[in-house]
Motif scaffolding. Structure first.
Motif, mmCIF file in Angstrom:
data_model
loop_
_atom_site.group_PDB
_atom_site.id
_atom_site.type_symbol
_atom_site.label_atom_id
_atom_site.label_comp_id
_atom_site.label_asym_id
_atom_site.label_seq_id
_atom_site.Cartn_x
_atom_site.Cartn_y
_atom_site.Cartn_z
ATOM 1 N N ASP A 1 0.795 -1.225 0.000
ATOM 2 C CA ASP A 1 0.000 0.000 0.000
ATOM 3 C C ASP A 1 0.829 1.278 0.000
ATOM 4 O OD1 ASP A 1 -1.075 -0.300 3.531
ATOM 5 O OD2 ASP A 1 0.910 -0.392 2.592
ATOM 6 N N TYR A 2 1.926 1.321 0.703
ATOM 7 C CA TYR A 2 2.765 2.514 0.720
ATOM 8 C C TYR A 2 4.074 2.223 -0.009
ATOM 9 C CZ TYR A 2 -0.341 4.664 4.143
ATOM 10 O OH TYR A 2 -1.425 5.198 4.765
ATOM 11 N N TRP A 3 4.487 3.210 -0.821
ATOM 12 C CA TRP A 3 5.679 3.063 -1.641
ATOM 13 C C TRP A 3 6.632 4.235 -1.405
ATOM 14 C CZ3 TRP A 3 6.536 -0.971 -5.189
ATOM 15 C CH2 TRP A 3 5.464 -1.856 -5.329
ATOM 16 N N GLY A 4 7.919 3.923 -1.428
ATOM 17 C CA GLY A 4 8.927 4.973 -1.389
ATOM 18 C C GLY A 4 9.060 5.623 -2.749
ATOM 19 N N GLN A 5 9.893 6.657 -2.822
ATOM 20 C CA GLN A 5 10.006 7.426 -4.054
ATOM 21 C C GLN A 5 10.951 6.784 -5.070
ATOM 22 O OE1 GLN A 5 11.880 7.798 -1.559
ATOM 23 N NE2 GLN A 5 13.888 8.493 -2.229
ATOM 24 N N GLY A 6 11.705 5.792 -4.661
ATOM 25 C CA GLY A 6 12.628 5.126 -5.566
ATOM 26 C C GLY A 6 14.031 5.691 -5.500
ATOM 27 N N THR A 7 15.000 4.820 -5.732
ATOM 28 C CA THR A 7 16.398 5.225 -5.786
ATOM 29 C C THR A 7 17.047 4.536 -6.986
ATOM 30 O OG1 THR A 7 18.473 5.384 -4.528
ATOM 31 C CG2 THR A 7 17.147 3.412 -4.164
ATOM 32 N N GLN A 8 17.802 5.291 -7.760
ATOM 33 C CA GLN A 8 18.370 4.788 -9.002
ATOM 34 C C GLN A 8 19.625 3.964 -8.737
ATOM 35 O OE1 GLN A 8 17.374 5.251 -12.437
ATOM 36 N NE2 GLN A 8 18.954 3.693 -12.738
ATOM 37 N N VAL A 9 19.660 2.788 -9.334
ATOM 38 C CA VAL A 9 20.854 1.946 -9.315
ATOM 39 C C VAL A 9 21.300 1.740 -10.751
ATOM 40 C CG1 VAL A 9 21.754 -0.350 -8.819
ATOM 41 C CG2 VAL A 9 20.242 0.783 -7.174
ATOM 42 N N THR A 10 22.539 2.087 -11.036
ATOM 43 C CA THR A 10 23.085 1.922 -12.374
ATOM 44 C C THR A 10 24.355 1.085 -12.289
ATOM 45 O OG1 THR A 10 22.216 4.085 -13.042
ATOM 46 C CG2 THR A 10 23.922 3.100 -14.437
ATOM 47 N N VAL A 11 24.371 -0.007 -13.028
ATOM 48 C CA VAL A 11 25.515 -0.910 -13.033
ATOM 49 C C VAL A 11 26.163 -0.864 -14.413
ATOM 50 C CG1 VAL A 11 26.325 -3.247 -12.604
ATOM 51 C CG2 VAL A 11 24.314 -2.379 -11.379
ATOM 52 N N SER A 12 27.396 -0.446 -14.449
ATOM 53 C CA SER A 12 28.106 -0.330 -15.727
ATOM 54 C C SER A 12 28.892 -1.608 -16.016
ATOM 55 C CB SER A 12 29.051 0.868 -15.705
ATOM 56 O OG SER A 12 30.038 0.689 -14.715
ATOM 57 N N SER A 13 29.001 -1.918 -17.296
ATOM 58 C CA SER A 13 29.702 -3.162 -17.675
ATOM 59 C C SER A 13 31.189 -2.922 -17.868
ATOM 60 C CB SER A 13 29.104 -3.707 -18.964
ATOM 61 O OG SER A 13 29.171 -2.736 -19.983
#
Length: 122
Positions: free
Chosen positions: A110-122
């Protein structure tokens, strides 16, 4: 009411730890992490019961990610190791409505956080 943090840019094989801080008491609720990559639907990553005794993982992260919680701090964590480029996404934490709801369905939260970006480079 849920604040996710800890995302960033990391090379493949690296690690990150995400945190999700709740502004209200959530110790009697299960919690989950989901992620959404560009152009894709939001998908389940991991879930933990209210006590922390039961955890569940998507097959794609099993053995690499670990979900945990500290109810005294109203915080849930997602330790991510051996990261791969396909782990790149916005990661969201969420509060599960109750144990009767399936842990891997978006509608069970029911409740959600705003999100956090995860970027994985090759």
């Amino acid at each position: 009411q849920l604040q996710a943090s800890g995302g960033g840019l990391v090379q493949a094989g690296g690690s990150l730890r995400l945190s999700c801080a709740a502004s209200t008491t959530f110790s009697n609720h299960g919690m989950g992490w989901f992620r959404q990559a560009p152009g894709k639907e939001r998908e389940f990553v991991a879930a933990i019961s209210w006590s922390g005794a039961i955890t569940n993982y998507a097959d794609s992260v099993k053995g690499r990610f670990t979900i945990s919680r500290d109810n005294a701090k109203n915080t849930v964590y997602l330790q991510m190791n051996s990261l791969k480029p396909e782990d790149t996404a916005v990661y969201y934490c969420a509060r599960r409505i109750n144990p009767a709801h399936a842990y891997d369905l978006i509608g069970s939260y029911d409740y959600w956080g705003q999100g956090t970006q995860v970027t994985v480079s090759s």
